[in-house]
Structures are given as structure tokens and as C-alpha cells.
Design a protein around this motif. Structure first.
Motif, PDB file in Angstrom:
ATOM      1  N   ASP A   1       0.825  -1.206   0.000  1.00  0.00           N
ATOM      2  CA  ASP A   1       0.000   0.000   0.000  1.00  0.00           C
ATOM      3  C   ASP A   1       0.863   1.262   0.000  1.00  0.00           C
ATOM      4  O   ASP A   1       0.532   2.248  -0.675  1.00  0.00           O
ATOM      5  CB  ASP A   1      -0.928   0.003   1.215  1.00  0.00           C
ATOM      6  N   TYR A   2       1.955   1.239   0.749  1.00  0.00           N
ATOM      7  CA  TYR A   2       2.883   2.373   0.817  1.00  0.00           C
ATOM      8  C   TYR A   2       3.468   2.677  -0.563  1.00  0.00           C
ATOM      9  O   TYR A   2       3.490   3.839  -1.011  1.00  0.00           O
ATOM     10  CB  TYR A   2       3.986   2.039   1.824  1.00  0.00           C
ATOM     11  N   LEU A   3       3.917   1.652  -1.265  1.00  0.00           N
ATOM     12  CA  LEU A   3       4.500   1.852  -2.587  1.00  0.00           C
ATOM     13  C   LEU A   3       3.451   2.319  -3.596  1.00  0.00           C
ATOM     14  O   LEU A   3       3.733   3.163  -4.455  1.00  0.00           O
ATOM     15  CB  LEU A   3       5.162   0.560  -3.074  1.00  0.00           C
ATOM     16  N   LEU A   4       2.243   1.800  -3.491  1.00  0.00           N
ATOM     17  CA  LEU A   4       1.182   2.245  -4.398  1.00  0.00           C
ATOM     18  C   LEU A   4       0.815   3.700  -4.150  1.00  0.00           C
ATOM     19  O   LEU A   4       0.544   4.450  -5.101  1.00  0.00           O
ATOM     20  CB  LEU A   4      -0.044   1.347  -4.247  1.00  0.00           C
ATOM     21  N   ASP A   5       0.822   4.117  -2.899  1.00  0.00           N
ATOM     22  CA  ASP A   5       0.563   5.528  -2.585  1.00  0.00           C
ATOM     23  C   ASP A   5       1.637   6.419  -3.205  1.00  0.00           C
ATOM     24  O   ASP A   5       1.329   7.470  -3.777  1.00  0.00           O
ATOM     25  CB  ASP A   5       0.532   5.743  -1.068  1.00  0.00           C
ATOM     26  N   LEU A   6       2.895   5.990  -3.104  1.00  0.00           N
ATOM     27  CA  LEU A   6       3.982   6.762  -3.712  1.00  0.00           C
ATOM     28  C   LEU A   6       3.824   6.825  -5.227  1.00  0.00           C
ATOM     29  O   LEU A   6       4.068   7.866  -5.848  1.00  0.00           O
ATOM     30  CB  LEU A   6       5.339   6.148  -3.355  1.00  0.00           C
TER      31      LEU A   6
ATOM     32  N   ASN B   1       3.531  10.084  -7.742  1.00  0.00           N
ATOM     33  CA  ASN B   1       4.678  10.330  -8.615  1.00  0.00           C
ATOM     34  C   ASN B   1       4.500   9.558  -9.924  1.00  0.00           C
ATOM     35  O   ASN B   1       4.783   8.355  -9.977  1.00  0.00           O
ATOM     36  CB  ASN B   1       5.977   9.898  -7.924  1.00  0.00           C
ATOM     37  N   PRO B   2       4.065  10.221 -10.977  1.00  0.00           N
ATOM     38  CA  PRO B   2       3.776   9.523 -12.247  1.00  0.00           C
ATOM     39  C   PRO B   2       4.957   8.755 -12.820  1.00  0.00           C
ATOM     40  O   PRO B   2       4.760   7.790 -13.564  1.00  0.00           O
ATOM     41  CB  PRO B   2       3.368  10.671 -13.180  1.00  0.00           C
TER      42      PRO B   2
ATOM     43  N   PRO C   1      -3.882   0.219 -11.124  1.00  0.00           N
ATOM     44  CA  PRO C   1      -3.255  -0.245 -12.369  1.00  0.00           C
ATOM     45  C   PRO C   1      -1.732  -0.276 -12.310  1.00  0.00           C
ATOM     46  O   PRO C   1      -1.108  -0.968 -13.122  1.00  0.00           O
ATOM     47  CB  PRO C   1      -3.738   0.782 -13.406  1.00  0.00           C
ATOM     48  N   LYS C   2      -1.133   0.441 -11.366  1.00  0.00           N
ATOM     49  CA  LYS C   2       0.328   0.433 -11.282  1.00  0.00           C
ATOM     50  C   LYS C   2       0.882  -0.773 -10.531  1.00  0.00           C
ATOM     51  O   LYS C   2       2.095  -0.976 -10.500  1.00  0.00           O
ATOM     52  CB  LYS C   2       0.836   1.725 -10.641  1.00  0.00           C
ATOM     53  N   LEU C   3       0.018  -1.575  -9.922  1.00  0.00           N
ATOM     54  CA  LEU C   3       0.479  -2.810  -9.291  1.00  0.00           C
ATOM     55  C   LEU C   3       0.682  -3.843 -10.388  1.00  0.00           C
ATOM     56  O   LEU C   3      -0.271  -4.329 -11.002  1.00  0.00           O
ATOM     57  CB  LEU C   3      -0.535  -3.308  -8.262  1.00  0.00           C
ATOM     58  N   LYS C   4       1.937  -4.168 -10.657  1.00  0.00           N
ATOM     59  CA  LYS C   4       2.284  -5.018 -11.784  1.00  0.00           C
ATOM     60  C   LYS C   4       2.615  -6.451 -11.403  1.00  0.00           C
ATOM     61  O   LYS C   4       2.492  -7.367 -12.212  1.00  0.00           O
ATOM     62  CB  LYS C   4       3.480  -4.418 -12.532  1.00  0.00           C
ATOM     63  N   GLY C   5       3.101  -6.655 -10.184  1.00  0.00           N
ATOM     64  CA  GLY C   5       3.512  -7.989  -9.793  1.00  0.00           C
ATOM     65  C   GLY C   5       3.808  -8.069  -8.320  1.00  0.00           C
ATOM     66  O   GLY C   5       3.578  -7.120  -7.566  1.00  0.00           O
TER      67      GLY C   5
END
Length: 275
Positions: free
Chosen positions: A61-66, A70-71, A98-102
């Protein structure tokens, strides 16, 4: 497109980052997008893939928030408990990202048999059904188990992080190559050119010690299944960002423009479905 396919962000807390021992004091601090963006700009990289460093959904969740803020954080490799009976339910919660890839797990800290248990394989099959990739983080002695794993999941897209951490400091490569070769024969397996300097002598490495491993990786995987990753900020234990990138830039300068483009970004773009 030029992409750093492997880096980390964290808000440093000793209890969460127990692997950062006394010899790693340089990275015992926070590392944020504000620290990385100037480096990407300076060296003309279009973006990065942020990879988990802690095994928790909070980390994902932390990385997805970042990434939302940040595009240029083009994708996230998070963590999930693949052995959980509630994995599919958890993945449903991430549908809106959509930015969660793996996903990735610190397999190198577990018994190699862990990745071959039925519920882990079932978890990977669930990831595949949802279109997610999987990063494999292991040492060379795990490669026999990795071969069994990929045979059990023939349709899953995998990438091996850090070339499976060959014993660069000892100059050993024959056994690593022997066990990596049959894995590389499978077309859905990719490999990250990353993490090399920290497997070498941190204070006395040079590019000539790294090139044999790069040459073997290129021979086994070809440029279309290799991707550059800095492993920043972990790389700072042995080298500056510019040095890590420079080794790969120089190595790929000997290739065709098209081959270099695959390693420096196109492979990551295709593997992580960034466009």
C-alpha cells in the motif's frame, strides 16, 4: 523508453529492516522519491519500478501511494501471502491500482522447498489468472528449486532478480551458469541486471569482475529478456547510482542500438505491461 526496473523506497525503522546490519549504516535512513528523481533526471531515465523490501500488505500500500503521487514511478512490485487461502480476495482489493504489476517475496530467506509447496504454487496460479508477474529473489543454491518451480507454472511470467546473486566476490560462475541455463531456456523467464556490486567486494570491485556475469546473462537470456535495475539504495553500500548505471551502459554500448534499447527499458516496459 529508459527504465530502472528495480529500486526501493523506505521509511527506515530498525524493526522492519533487520537485514540492514551494522555494516550497512549508509542505508540506515529514509529513502524517498525526492532522493531518486534527481538521479533519474540526471541520467535520462524515464521512470522506475518500485519493489517491495518488507513482507507486508502495508508495504504494498505504501508503494502504491507513492506511485499515485509520482507519475514516473511506473509500476510497483508488491508483497502478498501466496500461501493464504484469502489471496484471491486480497487481489480483488487491488483491482483499482493499475500500477500494481507484480509481486515478490524474500525467497532467499526461506528453505528452497518453501516455493515448491502446493499452496505456494496455487498462489502463483492465482497471480497468473489476474495477470500479475512474479519476481524471484534467490541465491544460486536455490536455482534447482527455481527450475522445478517454473516447470510447475509454465504459463507464469517470472523475472529473476539480481541474476540470482552469483558469488562475484569469489569469482565463481560455473555452477551458477550451469543451473541458470535450463531456467533461461524457458521463454517466459526474464532476468534483471541488478544487484551486482553488492555481490562483489564492496570496496574493491571493478567492472572487469562484473562483465563475465553480464556476458553469461546476455548469452542465456538475450537482450529481449534482460532488464537494467539499479537496486538503489542498496547499491549505495558499494557504489553510487552513476557507477552502477555506468557499468551496464558501457557493456550495452558494445551491442546494437536496438539490443541496448531492450536492456535499458523495452524489456521492462513489455514485461511489466507499462504501456
Amino acid at each position: 523508453m529508459r527504465i530502472d526496473s528495480h529500486q526501493h523506497f523506505w521509511e527506515y525503522k530498525p524493526k522492519d529492516y533487520g537485514w540492514i546490519n551494522d555494516s550497512m549504516k549508509r542505508i540506515r535512513r529514509n529513502f524517498s522519491p525526492g532522493d531518486l528523481k534527481p538521479l533519474l533526471d540526471e541520467f535520462h531515465l524515464d521512470g522506475c519500478i518500485a519493489v517491495q523490501a518488507v513482507e507486508s500488505y502495508r508495504e504494498t500500500d505504501y508503494l502504491l501511494d507513492l506511485a499515485d503521487q509520482n507519475p514516473w514511478i511506473l509500476g510497483v512490485v508488491g508483497w502478498a501471502d501466496l500461501t493464504s487461502g484469502k489471496l484471491e480476495e486480497k487481489l480483488e482489493e487491488y483491482n483499482e491500482h493499475p500500477k500494481l504489476k507484480g509481486f515478490r517475496e524474500v525467497l532467499q530467506s526461506k528453505d528452497p522447498r518453501y516455493m515448491l509447496q502446493e499452496n505456494f504454487i496455487r498462489g502463483l496460479q492465482t497471480l497468473h489468472s489476474k495477470g500479475y508477474t512474479y519476481d524471484i529473489l534467490v541465491y544460486p543454491q536455490y536455482l534447482k528449486a527455481v527450475l522445478e518451480l517454473v516447470k510447475k507454472c509454465p504459463n507464469q511470467s517470472f523475472v529473476i532478480d539480481h541474476l540470482a546473486k552469483p558469488f562475484i566476490q569469489k569469482g565463481e560462475w560455473k555452477e551458477w551458469q550451469k543451473h541458470l541455463a535450463p531456467i533461461a531456456e524457458r521463454e517466459l523467464i526474464h532476468c534483471k541486471i541488478s544487484g551486482m556490486v553488492t555481490e562483489a567486494d564492496w570496496k574493491n570491485w571493478n567492472k572487469d569482475q562484473l562483465y563475465p556475469y553480464l556476458e553469461i546473462a546476455l548469452e542465456l537470456f538475450g537482450p529481449e529478456r534482460l532488464m537494467f535495475g539499479s537496486d538503489w539504495p542498496v547499491c549505495l553500500l558499494a557504489a553510487e547510482y552513476e557507477q552502477v548505471l555506468g557499468v551496464v551502459e558501457e557493456f550495452t554500448d558494445t551491442l546494437s542500438k536496438n539490443e541496448k534499447s531492450w536492456i535499458m527499458g523495452n524489456t521492462a516496459e513489455k514485461f511489466y505491461k507499462l504501456s
